[in-house]
Design a protein around this motif. Structure first.
Motif, PDB file in Angstrom:
ATOM      1  N   ALA A 174      45.237  51.807  36.377  1.00  0.00           N
ATOM      2  CA  ALA A 174      46.335  51.466  35.464  1.00  0.00           C
ATOM      3  C   ALA A 174      46.704  49.989  35.580  1.00  0.00           C
ATOM      4  O   ALA A 174      46.903  49.303  34.560  1.00  0.00           O
ATOM      5  N   ALA A 175      46.788  49.488  36.813  1.00  0.00           N
ATOM      6  CA  ALA A 175      47.109  48.073  37.012  1.00  0.00           C
ATOM      7  C   ALA A 175      46.025  47.188  36.414  1.00  0.00           C
ATOM      8  O   ALA A 175      46.315  46.146  35.799  1.00  0.00           O
ATOM      9  N   GLY A 176      44.763  47.589  36.581  1.00  0.00           N
ATOM     10  CA  GLY A 176      43.664  46.802  36.019  1.00  0.00           C
ATOM     11  C   GLY A 176      43.701  46.757  34.503  1.00  0.00           C
ATOM     12  O   GLY A 176      43.481  45.698  33.896  1.00  0.00           O
ATOM     13  N   LEU A 177      43.992  47.909  33.874  1.00  0.00           N
ATOM     14  CA  LEU A 177      44.085  47.951  32.412  1.00  0.00           C
ATOM     15  C   LEU A 177      45.204  47.044  31.905  1.00  0.00           C
ATOM     16  O   LEU A 177      45.039  46.301  30.931  1.00  0.00           O
ATOM     17  N   LEU A 178      46.360  47.108  32.568  1.00  0.00           N
ATOM     18  CA  LEU A 178      47.490  46.279  32.142  1.00  0.00           C
ATOM     19  C   LEU A 178      47.225  44.793  32.388  1.00  0.00           C
ATOM     20  O   LEU A 178      47.580  43.942  31.568  1.00  0.00           O
ATOM     21  N   HIS A 179      46.607  44.477  33.530  1.00  0.00           N
ATOM     22  CA  HIS A 179      46.302  43.077  33.829  1.00  0.00           C
ATOM     23  C   HIS A 179      45.328  42.509  32.798  1.00  0.00           C
ATOM     24  O   HIS A 179      45.509  41.375  32.322  1.00  0.00           O
TER      25      HIS A 179
END
Length: 521
Positions: free
Chosen positions: A496-501
């Motif tokens: 999730a953090a990777g997608l948002l970043h």
């Protein structure tokens, strides 16, 4: 890079949230009192998801309820709530968020009254379904109203407090239910909602300002029918899968029908003039990343917490309300960090992607500590719960803010509906899948003579003097399931953090698609 929520567009103004041409919003002097009302309403909704767990033996005896009826008493509420969240969010935007908040309170209060006075299993199931209708309106309206009342840095803190209320309700349900049942008839579990609802009604009517989507539009009846039918079928198949079998005709048929109806819903929403859910939102990478993150995070977190309650009750020997009491530090740490503003400050400094990654890493680490740490005494469990609470205090508000900041504020109800729906789907999947891992491992570890036992209590009863072997097998199976859950939490948070970043980076470089969402600043 942090994504700060943009100011709310004034009534009657439609445009890109955060447009510098808009006037700065005026702060309501009663905004924190309004948030208290919203959180109190949200608290009773979440409490009723867990408070019933301690009342199952009493309900079975006093209502002469079958196992199937007891399951429906618990699931009817969640099933109706899940199916109606998208519709409830759209209704809040179209017809007024304050109005839908008050309607939700009335329906929830009437349902609670009917549940408390029920004399048969069928009456209680119907009353719980009615409470689910009110609950869907409250979940979406409370978050949507908060998005209108708070702005800038205060909005992050308000979202954190709202999210912390859910954690408090999750942990407080069993001990509150146990305390009530120790002194009062079972109906009091539901009747205690009525005075709370009345307080919220009076305060909400006096304090909460009305707001709605200025564009309005006609009721999207086709979207309402397709979304309710599709979501209900999908969530039912997830709930029923562990009991009826994932390959059973009923479960596969319901899942296939639900997915087909949801595909028709997407097709319909792309064609209709006034859609209840604008499909253009899904062209925004930040929105897609945030929504995916909600499912991934709630899948691991809810499933792992479900297994933790099993460990406390069946392995450590606590009753349901005692287990809930011992989990209280988890919820209280979330509340303390959000009410104090510490979580909101950390989220602003870290940015949403990093806050989600750090928060879910802490949650996974806490779960691992609880699972593999010392089982004697309470100190190891307490340390793990506090680490888990710190992680949730960061990750939960960050993912909610990521969803809500990726859409125009005049569509706050729709955003709340999507967030709530994905939370319910992820939670149901997490409990079902990690529960299946637990059952498969437990069955594999049982002695051959007990292979046909369908549950831990049944195997324990059949084992007689060899009960310690069964308990050890169940503890081992729980450890496996909780470890899988911790890995799922960590993986879900990092994805999730990777997608948002990635979405944030593309947006900053001008490659991001619009649809009226806020821009990273």
């Amino acid at each position: 890079m942090s994504i700060d929520p943009a100011p709310v567009a004034p009534a009657g103004a439609v445009g890109r949230a955060g447009d510098p041409s808009e006037r700065p919003p005026r702060r309501s002097p009663t905004r924190w009192l309004i948030l208290a009302v919203l959180c109190l309403a949200q608290l009773v909704v979440v409490l009723d998801n867990t408070v019933l767990t301690v009342a199952v033996p009493v309900l079975t005896a006093e209502l002469d309820a079958s196992t199937a009826q007891v399951q429906w008493m618990i699931n009817a509420y969640a099933l109706v709530l899940s199916g109606l969240l998208l519709t409830a969010g759209s209704a809040a935007d179209r017809y007024g968020r304050r109005r839908m908040l008050l309607v939700g309170l009335v329906l929830f209060g009437l349902g609670s009254l009917a549940a408390g006075l029920a004399r048969t299993g069928e009456q209680l199931i119907a009353a719980r379904a009615g409470m689910g209708i009110g609950g869907a309106l409250l979940v979406t309206a409370t978050l949507a109203v908060a998005m209108q009342v708070f702005h800038g840095a205060e909005r992050s803190r308000a979202i954190g407090i709202w999210a912390a209320t859910s954690a408090l309700g999750f942990a407080a349900g069993p001990p509150i239910g146990g305390a009530v049942l120790a002194h009062l008839p079972w109906g009091a579990i539901f009747l205690m909602n009525v005075p709370i609802v009345l307080v919220c009604l009076v305060a909400g009517r006096a304090l909460v300002p009305e707001s709605r989507d200025p564009a309005g539009g006609r009721l999207d009846l086709g979207g309402v029918v397709l979304s309710i039918a599709g979501l209900t079928a999908v969530v039912w198949s997830i709930i029923a899968g562990p009991e009826r079998g994932w390959t059973s005709v009923e479960v596969l048929g319901a899942a296939a029908a639900g997915l087909l109806l949801l595909a028709l819903f997407v097709h319909w929403e792309r064609r209709v003039a006034d859609p209840m859910l604008d499909m253009a939102f899904f062209r925004d990478r930040r929105f897609v990343g945030a929504v995916s993150g909600v499912v991934l995070i709630t899948f691991g977190a809810t499933g792992a917490l479900f297994l933790l309650t099993q460990q406390l009750q069946f392995v450590r020997g606590y009753s349901a309300w005692e287990a809930g009491l011992r989990m209280a530090p988890f919820a209280l740490s979330i509340v303390l960090l959000n009410v104090s503003g510490a979580a909101a400050l950390a989220i602003r400094r870290l940015g949403l992607p990093a806050a989600i990654a750090v928060g879910m890493s802490l949650l996974a680490g806490g779960l691992a500590l609880v699972t593999h740490g010392p089982s004697e005494g309470y100190a190891g469990l307490l340390a793990g719960l506090l680490v888990m609470g710190t992680g949730c205090a960061l990750a939960n508000p960050a993912i909610v803010e990521a969803v809500m900041s990726a859409i125009p504020t005049e569509k706050a109800g729709a955003g709340a509906g999507v967030d709530g729906t994905m939370t319910e789907v992820g939670s149901s999947l997490g409990i079902a899948v990690l529960g299946a891992v637990l059952n498969a491992r437990f069955t594999a570890l049982l002695p051959a003579a007990l292979a046909g036992a369908g549950s831990f209590p049944a195997a324990l009863a059949a084992a007689g003097p060899d009960g310690e072997t069964v308990t050890a097998a169940f503890a081992d199976a729980l450890s496996t399931g909780q470890t899988v859950g911790a890995v799922a939490v960590l993986a879900g948070g990092l994805v999730a953090a990777g997608l948002l970043h990635r979405a944030e980076r593309l947006g900053a470089s001008g490659q991001e698609g619009g649809c009226g969402s806020t821009s990273p600043r």
